[in-house]
Write a protein that holds these residues in place. Structure first.
Motif, PDB file in Angstrom:
ATOM      1  N   SER A  12       0.870  -1.184   0.000  1.00 31.98           N
ATOM      2  CA  SER A  12       0.000   0.000   0.000  1.00 31.98           C
ATOM      3  C   SER A  12       0.907   1.234   0.000  1.00 31.98           C
ATOM      4  CB  SER A  12      -0.950  -0.012   1.198  1.00 31.98           C
ATOM      5  OG  SER A  12      -1.800  -1.135   1.129  1.00 31.98           O
ATOM      6  N   GLU A  13       0.793   2.082   1.014  1.00 30.22           N
ATOM      7  CA  GLU A  13       1.646   3.264   1.073  1.00 30.22           C
ATOM      8  C   GLU A  13       2.823   3.090   2.029  1.00 30.22           C
ATOM      9  OE1 GLU A  13      -0.803   6.556   2.011  1.00 30.22           O
ATOM     10  OE2 GLU A  13      -1.947   6.493   0.143  1.00 30.22           O
ATOM     11  N   ASN A  14       2.941   1.893   2.613  1.00 32.39           N
ATOM     12  CA  ASN A  14       4.007   1.641   3.581  1.00 32.39           C
ATOM     13  C   ASN A  14       5.208   0.993   2.908  1.00 32.39           C
ATOM     14  OD1 ASN A  14       2.412   2.524   5.807  1.00 32.39           O
ATOM     15  ND2 ASN A  14       1.318   0.569   5.737  1.00 32.39           N
ATOM     16  N   ILE A  51       6.441 -10.775  -5.669  1.00 29.95           N
ATOM     17  CA  ILE A  51       5.818  -9.487  -5.360  1.00 29.95           C
ATOM     18  C   ILE A  51       6.507  -8.385  -6.172  1.00 29.95           C
ATOM     19  CG2 ILE A  51       5.107 -10.167  -3.026  1.00 29.95           C
ATOM     20  CD1 ILE A  51       7.573  -8.651  -1.979  1.00 29.95           C
ATOM     21  N   PRO A  52       5.809  -7.290  -6.437  1.00 31.43           N
ATOM     22  CA  PRO A  52       6.425  -6.193  -7.192  1.00 31.43           C
ATOM     23  C   PRO A  52       7.449  -5.432  -6.357  1.00 31.43           C
ATOM     24  CG  PRO A  52       4.186  -5.618  -6.541  1.00 31.43           C
ATOM     25  CD  PRO A  52       4.377  -7.046  -6.159  1.00 31.43           C
ATOM     26  N   TYR A  53       8.445  -4.892  -7.022  1.00 31.05           N
ATOM     27  CA  TYR A  53       9.481  -4.112  -6.352  1.00 31.05           C
ATOM     28  C   TYR A  53      10.104  -3.169  -7.368  1.00 31.05           C
ATOM     29  CZ  TYR A  53      12.646  -7.376  -8.715  1.00 31.05           C
ATOM     30  OH  TYR A  53      13.305  -8.120  -9.656  1.00 31.05           O
ATOM     31  N   SER A  54      10.821  -2.182  -6.873  1.00 35.36           N
ATOM     32  CA  SER A  54      11.650  -1.355  -7.737  1.00 35.36           C
ATOM     33  C   SER A  54      13.103  -1.691  -7.462  1.00 35.36           C
ATOM     34  CB  SER A  54      11.390   0.131  -7.483  1.00 35.36           C
ATOM     35  OG  SER A  54      11.766   0.489  -6.164  1.00 35.36           O
ATOM     36  N   GLY A  55      13.972  -1.430  -8.421  1.00 35.03           N
ATOM     37  CA  GLY A  55      15.362  -1.818  -8.316  1.00 35.03           C
ATOM     38  C   GLY A  55      15.636  -3.005  -9.218  1.00 35.03           C
ATOM     39  N   ARG A  56      16.761  -3.668  -8.979  1.00 33.77           N
ATOM     40  CA  ARG A  56      17.128  -4.803  -9.835  1.00 33.77           C
ATOM     41  C   ARG A  56      17.612  -5.979  -9.008  1.00 33.77           C
ATOM     42  NH1 ARG A  56      20.618  -4.489 -15.056  1.00 33.77           N
ATOM     43  NH2 ARG A  56      22.300  -3.907 -13.617  1.00 33.77           N
ATOM     44  N   VAL A  57      17.238  -7.182  -9.459  1.00 31.92           N
ATOM     45  CA  VAL A  57      17.760  -8.423  -8.894  1.00 31.92           C
ATOM     46  C   VAL A  57      18.372  -9.218 -10.041  1.00 31.92           C
ATOM     47  CG1 VAL A  57      17.258 -10.553  -7.664  1.00 31.92           C
ATOM     48  CG2 VAL A  57      16.020  -8.460  -7.064  1.00 31.92           C
ATOM     49  N   LEU A  58      19.658  -9.462  -9.963  1.00 30.40           N
ATOM     50  CA  LEU A  58      20.367 -10.201 -11.000  1.00 30.40           C
ATOM     51  C   LEU A  58      20.891 -11.514 -10.423  1.00 30.40           C
ATOM     52  CD1 LEU A  58      22.489  -7.294 -12.523  1.00 30.40           C
ATOM     53  CD2 LEU A  58      20.314  -8.177 -13.380  1.00 30.40           C
ATOM     54  N   ILE A  59      20.686 -12.586 -11.152  1.00 28.65           N
ATOM     55  CA  ILE A  59      21.213 -13.890 -10.774  1.00 28.65           C
ATOM     56  C   ILE A  59      22.132 -14.358 -11.891  1.00 28.65           C
ATOM     57  CG2 ILE A  59      20.680 -16.272 -10.179  1.00 28.65           C
ATOM     58  CD1 ILE A  59      18.010 -15.321  -9.106  1.00 28.65           C
TER      59      ILE A  59
END
Length: 237
Positions: A12-14, A51-59
């Motif tokens: 939400s907004e948290n 879940i949605p997120y901002s940024g990057r996850v690289l494997i």
């Protein structure tokens, strides 16, 4: 290797996680600790693209969503329906599905891997039992056997030792040590601070942001624990 760059998660907004940056190398057992609501499970779900997120996850240099078949994930037991009508061996066989083609059935080769995995977790005699008949520790061993047959290079376990017996805990840790020797990367969300020095090579301390990360002897300090848990935290040496 898993590389996390400026990862943020909102509910939400948290803000659940703020600017998480980590580089996790293979061939080790990494613990992740922090108070309730710190975002430990959230971080794992972000890496898994649940879940949605901002940024990057690289494997291994690729976007994580392209690499998910090579990650085995065991979520908290409280989120799993133990009344589901499935046998122990059928539950373990689910780990083979990532290597099967669409509509391909589990074959003799896969069932052999299932049998071998159940032997490693000392549950061969329970192969045809319903999962609801098992103790908490036995079921956790079934979930680890499912990870074994998946043959993933990355293994994520969310609170695997909650509510299990000491025999199951030792079997699980012995297997995880074996997998570490196979150059697997094992990430464990954990709550028992007394076991941190025994179980983990490296430690992430999290409370919505990274408090500390590194070798246990360097990151597992009273100062870092107070930053994460507050002034009331106490742990003996």
């Amino acid at each position: 290797m898993i590389k996390i760059e400026h990862l943020n998660v909102f509910y939400s907004e948290n803000k659940a996680l703020t600017d998480v940056q980590l580089k996790l190398e293979s061939g080790g057992i990494i613990g992740m600790i922090g108070p309730n609501g710190a975002g430990k499970s959230t971080l794992i779900k972000a890496i898994l693209n649940i879940i949605p997120y901002s940024g990057r996850v690289l494997i291994e240099g690729k976007e994580s969503k392209k690499f998910l078949k090579n990650i085995a994930y065991v979520e908290q037991k409280s989120n799993i329906d133990l009344t589901f009508p499935i046998t122990v061996k059928e539950c373990v066989s689910l780990g083979t599905y990532t290597g099967l083609k669409l509509f391909q059935k589990v074959g003799s080769k896969e069932w052999l891997r299932v049998a071998q995995a159940l032997e490693k977790v000392n549950l061969s005699e329970y192969a045809n039992r319903q999962i609801g008949e098992l103790s908490g520790g036995q079921f956790q061993r079934v979930l680890l056997a499912r990870c074994l047959v998946q043959e993933a290079d990355y293994i994520f376990l969310d609170e695997p030792f909650v509510g299990i017996d000491s025999v199951s805990e030792k079997i699980i840790m012995d297997l995880l040590q074996y997998l570490k020797e196979q150059e697997k990367l094992i990430l464990i969300v954990h709550h028992d601070l007394s076991k941190v020095k025994v179980y983990f090579d490296e430690l992430i301390i999290l409370n919505k942001e990274i408090i500390a990360y590194g070798k246990v002897k360097e990151s597992f300090t009273h100062e870092n624990l107070k930053k994460a848990y507050g002034d009331n935290i106490f742990i003996g040496d």
